[in-house]
Design a protein around this motif. Structure first.
Motif, PDB file in Angstrom:
ATOM      1  N   LEU A 165       0.811  -1.213   0.000  1.00 23.44           N
ATOM      2  CA  LEU A 165       0.000   0.000   0.000  1.00 23.44           C
ATOM      3  C   LEU A 165       0.847   1.267   0.000  1.00 23.44           C
ATOM      4  O   LEU A 165       0.302   2.368   0.094  1.00 23.44           O
ATOM      5  N   LEU A 166       2.165   1.140  -0.132  1.00 25.46           N
ATOM      6  CA  LEU A 166       3.022   2.312  -0.203  1.00 25.46           C
ATOM      7  C   LEU A 166       3.243   2.732  -1.650  1.00 25.46           C
ATOM      8  O   LEU A 166       3.260   1.902  -2.555  1.00 25.46           O
ATOM      9  N   LEU A 167       3.441   4.012  -1.845  1.00 27.66           N
ATOM     10  CA  LEU A 167       3.869   4.491  -3.155  1.00 27.66           C
ATOM     11  C   LEU A 167       5.237   3.884  -3.460  1.00 27.66           C
ATOM     12  O   LEU A 167       6.053   3.692  -2.550  1.00 27.66           O
ATOM     13  N   PRO A 168       5.519   3.556  -4.715  1.00 23.63           N
ATOM     14  CA  PRO A 168       6.782   2.863  -5.033  1.00 23.63           C
ATOM     15  C   PRO A 168       8.017   3.542  -4.476  1.00 23.63           C
ATOM     16  O   PRO A 168       8.914   2.890  -3.937  1.00 23.63           O
ATOM     17  N   GLU A 169       8.079   4.871  -4.589  1.00 24.34           N
ATOM     18  CA  GLU A 169       9.254   5.584  -4.100  1.00 24.34           C
ATOM     19  C   GLU A 169       9.368   5.494  -2.581  1.00 24.34           C
ATOM     20  O   GLU A 169      10.463   5.377  -2.023  1.00 24.34           O
ATOM     21  N   VAL A 170       8.227   5.524  -1.889  1.00 24.84           N
ATOM     22  CA  VAL A 170       8.230   5.429  -0.433  1.00 24.84           C
ATOM     23  C   VAL A 170       8.561   3.996   0.002  1.00 24.84           C
ATOM     24  O   VAL A 170       9.276   3.792   0.990  1.00 24.84           O
ATOM     25  N   ALA A 171       8.056   3.012  -0.734  1.00 26.69           N
ATOM     26  CA  ALA A 171       8.398   1.620  -0.423  1.00 26.69           C
ATOM     27  C   ALA A 171       9.897   1.398  -0.541  1.00 26.69           C
ATOM     28  O   ALA A 171      10.520   0.738   0.304  1.00 26.69           O
ATOM     29  N   SER A 172      10.493   1.943  -1.599  1.00 26.47           N
ATOM     30  CA  SER A 172      11.929   1.799  -1.788  1.00 26.47           C
ATOM     31  C   SER A 172      12.700   2.498  -0.681  1.00 26.47           C
ATOM     32  O   SER A 172      13.708   1.981  -0.172  1.00 26.47           O
ATOM     33  N   LEU A 173      12.222   3.668  -0.249  1.00 26.30           N
ATOM     34  CA  LEU A 173      12.883   4.397   0.821  1.00 26.30           C
ATOM     35  C   LEU A 173      12.762   3.651   2.150  1.00 26.30           C
ATOM     36  O   LEU A 173      13.707   3.614   2.943  1.00 26.30           O
ATOM     37  N   ALA A 174      11.589   3.049   2.401  1.00 19.84           N
ATOM     38  CA  ALA A 174      11.408   2.272   3.628  1.00 19.84           C
ATOM     39  C   ALA A 174      12.394   1.106   3.686  1.00 19.84           C
ATOM     40  O   ALA A 174      12.980   0.812   4.737  1.00 19.84           O
ATOM     41  N   LEU A 175      12.577   0.436   2.556  1.00 17.16           N
ATOM     42  CA  LEU A 175      13.550  -0.648   2.497  1.00 17.16           C
ATOM     43  C   LEU A 175      14.967  -0.126   2.679  1.00 17.16           C
ATOM     44  O   LEU A 175      15.770  -0.720   3.415  1.00 17.16           O
ATOM     45  N   ALA A 176      15.290   0.970   2.006  1.00 12.83           N
ATOM     46  CA  ALA A 176      16.631   1.537   2.118  1.00 12.83           C
ATOM     47  C   ALA A 176      16.937   1.920   3.562  1.00 12.83           C
ATOM     48  O   ALA A 176      18.023   1.647   4.080  1.00 12.83           O
ATOM     49  N   ASN A 177      15.980   2.574   4.239  1.00 12.78           N
ATOM     50  CA  ASN A 177      16.179   2.952   5.640  1.00 12.78           C
ATOM     51  C   ASN A 177      16.347   1.735   6.538  1.00 12.78           C
ATOM     52  O   ASN A 177      17.225   1.690   7.402  1.00 12.78           O
ATOM     53  N   GLY A 178      15.480   0.724   6.333  1.00  5.41           N
ATOM     54  CA  GLY A 178      15.550  -0.464   7.175  1.00  5.41           C
ATOM     55  C   GLY A 178      16.841  -1.235   6.996  1.00  5.41           C
ATOM     56  O   GLY A 178      17.455  -1.693   7.967  1.00  5.41           O
TER      57      GLY A 178
END
Length: 508
Positions: free
Chosen positions: A156-169
């Protein structure tokens, strides 16, 4: 040792709690963390240490979400969990003065458990969770999985936000553990085809999905599968084996002899009774007998070993090749919800290997070639209905809508600051804005509301994080730098979940 069984078995444990420091104490809040820490994480690690001492390697795959890892390293939480374990000893001491021999026996047992936990917290866990996890990984006992920031539901995340969430984690895993994990746990086993690109860009090699997702795509659960057009591998959990433990109605934890989770002594909170039966009222429950429960563990381990051997034999007969069986669970089930769970896990690993079953990690299984081919996976999760309805259905539609607005506003704020050249130096206000976004997007709030569990707490948490986000975002957008820094400092008093997070990091 019996003859080897073709194939391999993988146990996957997913450890997660939302950010709790500063957000209540009891019944939900910090004591939620302390209970899981003392009753699940500490005994599980003790069992893994015992297996390591016996020479066992590649025991299981352990996912610890970045937001939980942050809490296990949190200085105040480390201090307060020790206090919580000490209070458990005092409650047991109080019960020890009872005239009832059953209560005195329970008090002695609970005091011994709390004292052992206190000793382990002061010793094995004295540096927090990261040194513990790193040592288990470096000794080859476990494979560690990474994951996105604060457990957002990725589909349910926008693609750019999903990628950022993964990058941060994943960046947080490197910061805490010194190594980038090869695999992740996608929160709630959530998947949609559009996630392939964010996973690829972040270097994710494998993740766990629900069996139904693989079956719907024409595959079977006896192997891992490459996501069509990528090198990313989806590993399905085997529901037939998983449900031997997981099922609330027929799973092992429902056995009559095991300690009942819900029935507690009113004065001390100590659990005195056995499950007894599915319909047994609290007053009709039998006293808990640790010896009877221990014998039940042995019976369940024997049954589990036979079931895994049978399932591997079925996979071999069905596919003509050695198969993979993956059982995946929430870690907190073992020890917290199911008191005898950690002992069961340790005995099961020993018994499986003695029975000729190859027990290994996901990483080692994939390296050994347990990949069945390529599948075009559709969307799904391990939630009710195997879809997204737990997180975007009618009960939580407003939450899902608000979460999309948060994401879009974050992207707008960062683009604006970058365009004005204000991202050259570290920005505490933007760092905190991103931390607040992650806490707001946690999948836990919608899950609890949809399940009708602690609805008021979950709704309040989601609303508070959204309110804080919009307040801080407005100050940044209006150029009120001093007020934005002050507001960020106020929020950070409770919600500084990832101290190393840098909001200047772009999604790869």
């Amino acid at each position: 040792m019996t003859s080897p069984v073709p194939g391999a078995f993988c146990l996957v444990l997913h450890s997660h709690l939302p950010w709790l420091p500063g957000h209540g104490v009891w019944p939900l809040g910090e004591e939620w963390l302390f209970q899981a820490w003392v009753e699940a994480y500490v005994p599980l690690v003790a069992e893994l240490d015992a297996l390591a001492d016996e020479g066992h390697h590649d025991v299981l795959t352990l996912g610890v979400t970045p937001v939980l890892a942050a809490q296990l390293d949190h200085p105040r939480m480390r201090r307060d969990v020790a206090t919580w374990a000490g209070m458990a000893q005092l409650r047991a001491t109080e019960m020890g003065f009872s005239d009832d021999p059953h209560r005195r026996a329970a008090a002695a047992r609970e005091h011994a458990l709390a004292a052992k936990a206190s000793d382990l917290l002061a010793g094995r866990w004295r540096g927090g969770g990261s040194p513990v996890l790193r040592s288990l990984r470096d000794a080859g006992v476990v494979e560690l999985l990474g994951g996105p920031s604060a457990h957002p539901f990725l589909p349910l995340l926008l693609p750019e936000v999903a990628s950022l969430a993964l990058a941060n984690g994943l960046a947080d895993s490197i910061w805490r553990l010194g190594e980038r994990p090869r695999g992740i746990w996608s929160p709630e086993c959530g998947w949609r085809p559009e996630l392939a690109e964010p996973l690829r860009r972040n270097g994710v090699g494998h993740f766990v999905v629900d069996e139904q997702l693989v079956r719907d795509a024409g595959g079977h659960p006896h192997a891992a599968w490459r996501v069509a057009g990528t090198d990313i591998v989806a590993v399905p959990r085997d529901l037939e084996v998983t449900n031997l433990v997981w099922s609330s109605r027929t799973g092992y934890p429902a056995a009559a002899a095991y300690r009942d989770f819900h029935a507690r002594d009113e004065a001390t909170g100590i659990r005195l009774w056995a499950v007894t039966g599915p319909s047994s009222a609290e007053g009709a429950k039998a006293p808990y007998d640790a010896e009877l429960a221990d014998a039940q563990v042995d019976r369940d381990v024997a049954h589990f070993v036979d079931a895994v051997r049978h399932r591997l034999g079925h996979a071999h007969a069905t596919t003509g090749a050695p198969g993979l069986v993956v059982a995946a669970y929430d870690t907190e089930l073992f020890g917290h919800w199911w008191h005898e769970g950690p002992v069961f896990l340790g005995r099961a690993v020993r018994a499986l290997r003695a029975a000729g079953v190859t027990v290994t990690t996901l990483e080692k299984a994939l390296d050994a070639g347990y990949v069945g081919g390529e599948l075009a996976l559709g969307a799904g999760s391990w939630g009710a209905g195997k879809d997204f309805s737990v997180w975007d259905g009618p009960l939580v539609a407003e939450v899902a809508h608000e979460n999309e607005w948060l994401q879009r506003r974050w992207l707008d704020v960062v683009r604006g600051e970058r365009a004005e050249g204000r991202l050259r130096a570290r920005r505490p206000d933007l760092d905190q804005l991103l931390l607040t976004l992650w806490n707001a997007l946690s999948s836990d709030w919608a899950f609890l509301v949809s399940r009708g569990q602690s609805v008021d707490y979950a709704a309040r948490r989601a609303q508070e994080h959204r309110r804080d986000f919009h307040r801080l975002a407005a100050l940044v957008e209006q150029g009120r730098a001093d007020e934005a820094r002050a507001e960020a400092a106020r929020q950070a008093m409770d919600d500084r979940s990832f101290p190393a997070l840098d909001s200047r990091l772009r999604a790869p």
